[in-house]
Write an enzyme that holds these catalytic residues in place. Structure first.
Site, PDB file in Angstrom:
ATOM      1  N   GLN A  88       0.818  -1.220   0.000  1.00 19.19           N
ATOM      2  CA  GLN A  88       0.000   0.000   0.000  1.00 19.19           C
ATOM      3  C   GLN A  88       0.849   1.266   0.000  1.00 19.19           C
ATOM      4  O   GLN A  88       1.815   1.375   0.755  1.00 19.19           O
ATOM      5  CB  GLN A  88      -0.910   0.011   1.224  1.00 19.19           C
ATOM      6  CG  GLN A  88      -1.955   1.097   1.141  1.00 19.19           C
ATOM      7  CD  GLN A  88      -2.726   1.292   2.434  1.00 19.19           C
ATOM      8  OE1 GLN A  88      -2.155   1.627   3.465  1.00 19.19           O
ATOM      9  NE2 GLN A  88      -4.025   1.095   2.377  1.00 19.19           N
TER      10      GLN A  88
ATOM     11  N   CYS B 130      -6.488   6.988   5.335  1.00 17.03           N
ATOM     12  CA  CYS B 130      -5.847   7.260   6.622  1.00 17.03           C
ATOM     13  C   CYS B 130      -6.342   8.585   7.212  1.00 17.03           C
ATOM     14  O   CYS B 130      -6.269   9.629   6.562  1.00 17.03           O
ATOM     15  CB  CYS B 130      -4.325   7.307   6.451  1.00 17.03           C
ATOM     16  SG  CYS B 130      -3.520   7.717   8.000  1.00 17.03           S
TER      17      CYS B 130
ATOM     18  N   LYS C  26      -8.236   1.782  -1.018  1.00 16.56           N
ATOM     19  CA  LYS C  26      -8.900   1.656   0.287  1.00 16.56           C
ATOM     20  C   LYS C  26      -9.274   3.055   0.756  1.00 16.56           C
ATOM     21  O   LYS C  26      -8.428   3.953   0.783  1.00 16.56           O
ATOM     22  CB  LYS C  26      -7.954   0.987   1.287  1.00 16.56           C
ATOM     23  CG  LYS C  26      -8.524   0.846   2.689  1.00 16.56           C
ATOM     24  CD  LYS C  26      -7.642  -0.083   3.525  1.00 16.56           C
ATOM     25  CE  LYS C  26      -8.160  -0.260   4.936  1.00 16.56           C
ATOM     26  NZ  LYS C  26      -7.741   0.812   5.849  1.00 16.56           N
TER      27      LYS C  26
ATOM     28  N   ASP D 135     -14.701  -2.789  12.462  1.00 21.46           N
ATOM     29  CA  ASP D 135     -15.281  -3.331  13.695  1.00 21.46           C
ATOM     30  C   ASP D 135     -15.621  -4.820  13.645  1.00 21.46           C
ATOM     31  O   ASP D 135     -16.441  -5.272  14.457  1.00 21.46           O
ATOM     32  CB  ASP D 135     -16.560  -2.570  14.080  1.00 21.46           C
ATOM     33  CG  ASP D 135     -16.286  -1.098  14.371  1.00 21.46           C
ATOM     34  OD1 ASP D 135     -15.111  -0.711  14.413  1.00 21.46           O
ATOM     35  OD2 ASP D 135     -17.270  -0.351  14.546  1.00 21.46           O
TER      36      ASP D 135
HETATM   37  C1  FMN Z   1      -2.475   0.879  14.414  1.00 20.42           C
HETATM   38  C2  FMN Z   1      -3.210   1.056  13.110  1.00 20.42           C
HETATM   39  C3  FMN Z   1      -2.510   1.357  11.958  1.00 20.42           C
HETATM   40  C4  FMN Z   1      -3.190   1.517  10.748  1.00 20.42           C
HETATM   41  N1  FMN Z   1      -2.469   1.753   9.610  1.00 20.42           N
HETATM   42  C5  FMN Z   1      -3.107   1.759   8.406  1.00 20.42           C
HETATM   43  C6  FMN Z   1      -2.387   1.831   7.190  1.00 20.42           C
HETATM   44  O1  FMN Z   1      -1.148   1.880   7.172  1.00 20.42           O
HETATM   45  N2  FMN Z   1      -3.106   1.834   6.028  1.00 20.42           N
HETATM   46  C7  FMN Z   1      -4.478   1.752   6.005  1.00 20.42           C
HETATM   47  O2  FMN Z   1      -5.081   1.750   4.939  1.00 20.42           O
HETATM   48  N3  FMN Z   1      -5.175   1.693   7.147  1.00 20.42           N
HETATM   49  C8  FMN Z   1      -4.524   1.652   8.328  1.00 20.42           C
HETATM   50  N4  FMN Z   1      -5.249   1.485   9.465  1.00 20.42           N
HETATM   51  C9  FMN Z   1      -6.697   1.271   9.375  1.00 20.42           C
HETATM   52  C10 FMN Z   1      -7.002  -0.243   9.264  1.00 20.42           C
HETATM   53  O3  FMN Z   1      -6.513  -0.767   8.056  1.00 20.42           O
HETATM   54  C11 FMN Z   1      -8.520  -0.483   9.334  1.00 20.42           C
HETATM   55  O4  FMN Z   1      -9.132   0.193   8.283  1.00 20.42           O
HETATM   56  C12 FMN Z   1      -9.105   0.018  10.650  1.00 20.42           C
HETATM   57  O5  FMN Z   1      -8.353  -0.458  11.754  1.00 20.42           O
HETATM   58  C13 FMN Z   1     -10.556  -0.418  10.801  1.00 20.42           C
HETATM   59  O6  FMN Z   1     -10.669  -1.807  10.777  1.00 20.42           O
HETATM   60  P1  FMN Z   1     -10.906  -2.630  12.154  1.00 20.42           P
HETATM   61  O7  FMN Z   1     -12.158  -2.085  12.765  1.00 20.42           O
HETATM   62  O8  FMN Z   1     -11.030  -4.075  11.716  1.00 20.42           O
HETATM   63  O9  FMN Z   1      -9.716  -2.371  13.003  1.00 20.42           O
HETATM   64  C14 FMN Z   1      -4.599   1.376  10.693  1.00 20.42           C
HETATM   65  C15 FMN Z   1      -5.286   1.089  11.861  1.00 20.42           C
HETATM   66  C16 FMN Z   1      -4.624   0.916  13.058  1.00 20.42           C
HETATM   67  C17 FMN Z   1      -5.405   0.587  14.296  1.00 20.42           C
END
Ligand code: FMN
Length: 328
Positions: A71, A101, A140, A205
């Site tokens: 990515q 992000c 994304k 989530d």
């Molecule tokens: C610590 C952390 C780092 C993340 N880094 C990225 C990233 O580098 N690129 C990205 O597209 N999303 C990033 N995200 C978002 C996650 O890919 C995801 O969209 C988000 O955590 C929601 O999904 P979840 O509810 O399953 O955690 C990050 C999330 C967290 C918690």
């Protein structure tokens, strides 16, 4: 379901890209537990084209983790195109563009979810990146910038017209950051838009096998992406995959089994980095692991684990955790 030429079985479940989390050892671990595709941490296009060495380590991938999506993020067309080409040379299966992000240092500068305020620029970058590389490009993103600008349904069509091979939608706006609950209804609306034909991955989530099954059944998404629920619990992929396949929940393993998974993960980080940095890197996983939830009076032990400076110190503390109280 296919993304480009990559074929997935029914109900694919992906490991989300996560900065400082989804390094190569964690990706391999999640892959072993059944993740159908894994994503690298996001890579700054500006840093990559300036050959910053820390950024370049993010280009390392292994055949055992395939299919793997790499990515990138950025806010200008040329650096994004150049970064896309550099990434392509590292031979990922997919190149993913981050337009989601929410953190200030990224979105505030117009990159990541900041692009939701300048959709024309987002589309220009997407078109240029798709043209620049020969591997499938995916995007994304989020629902929109804020509550009053949830543009995802129309935006998805326009991104599709740029030639992307798949789209992941996180069910929040940028303003929400990670607060409140992810809203999957708009993800479902994109998926059920008859004009959409690229695969849609839903994200947000999902923390249990049941929630994952519901996401597939209720919203019709082609894949589900798991982020935070995998931190300190890479085994969630096996639990989810087993449930999706059989409708039955896998019996829990003994506490010591999960502990050994975490220990192996720590050792891998230490071997890849060094003892100090490996332990620092593992702390996030230890801090949130569901393995330790519900153990009475656990706080001092957690603090001790997070303060440990050597593998021996850390493993001694872990070995002393009594499994008698574990309700996990
Ligand atoms: C610590 C952390 C780092 C993340 N880094 C990225 C990233 O580098 N690129 C990205 O597209 N999303 C990033 N995200 C978002 C996650 O890919 C995801 O969209 C988000 O955590 C929601 O999904 P979840 O509810 O399953 O955690 C990050 C999330 C967290 C918690």
């Amino acid at each position: 379901m296919n993304i480009g030429t990559i074929q997935f079985d029914k109900y694919p479940v992906f490991l989300a890209p996560m900065e400082d989390v989804t390094d190569i050892s964690f990706r391999l671990l999640c892959k072993k537990f059944g993740a159908d595709m894994v994503y690298t941490e996001f890579i700054s296009s500006d840093a990559l084209i300036r050959h910053i060495s820390k950024t370049k380590t993010k280009l390392e991938i292994k055949d055992e983790e395939r299919p793997v999506a790499m990515q990138i993020y950025g806010r200008e067309v040329e650096p994004m195109v150049e970064a896309a080409r550099i990434c392509e040379e590292a031979r990922p299966d997919i190149l993913d563009i981050n337009f989601g992000c929410p953190v200030k240092k990224v979105a505030g500068k117009g990159a990541g979810s900041g692009m939701l305020r300048t959709p024309e620029k987002m589309l220009e970058i997407t078109r240029a990146v798709v043209r620049a590389v020969n591997i499938p490009v995916t995007v994304k993103t989020r629902l929109g910038w804020d509550h009053d600008s949830k543009i995802i349904v129309e935006l998805a069509e326009r991104l599709q017209d740029c030639g992307i091979a798949g789209l992941t939608i996180h069910g929040r706006t940028r303003s929400q950051m990670y607060t409140g609950e992810a809203d999957w209804t708009l993800i479902g609306e994109v998926k059920n838009n008859p004009r959409m034909h690229i695969p849609i991955t839903g994200n947000g989530d999902i923390t249990s096998p049941e929630a994952c099954k519901q996401a597939f059944d209720r919203y019709g998404v082609d894949a589900v992406m798991i982020g935070r629920a995998s931190i300190g619990a890479p085994w969630i992929f096996r639990e989810i995959k087993q449930y999706l396949k059989t409708g039955e929940k896998a019996p829990k393993e003994p506490f010591e089994y999960y502990l050994s998974v975490l220990k192996r993960q720590i050792l891998q980080s230490v071997n890849r980095l060094d003892e100090r940095r490996g332990i620092l890197h593992s702390r996030r996983h230890i801090a949130v692991s569901p393995l330790f939830k519900g153990i009475p009076d656990f706080k001092p032990t957690r603090i001790a684990m997070l303060k440990a400076n050597t593998v021996k110190e850390l493993f001694d503390i872990m070995d002393n955790i009594s499994s008698n109280f574990v309700t996990f």
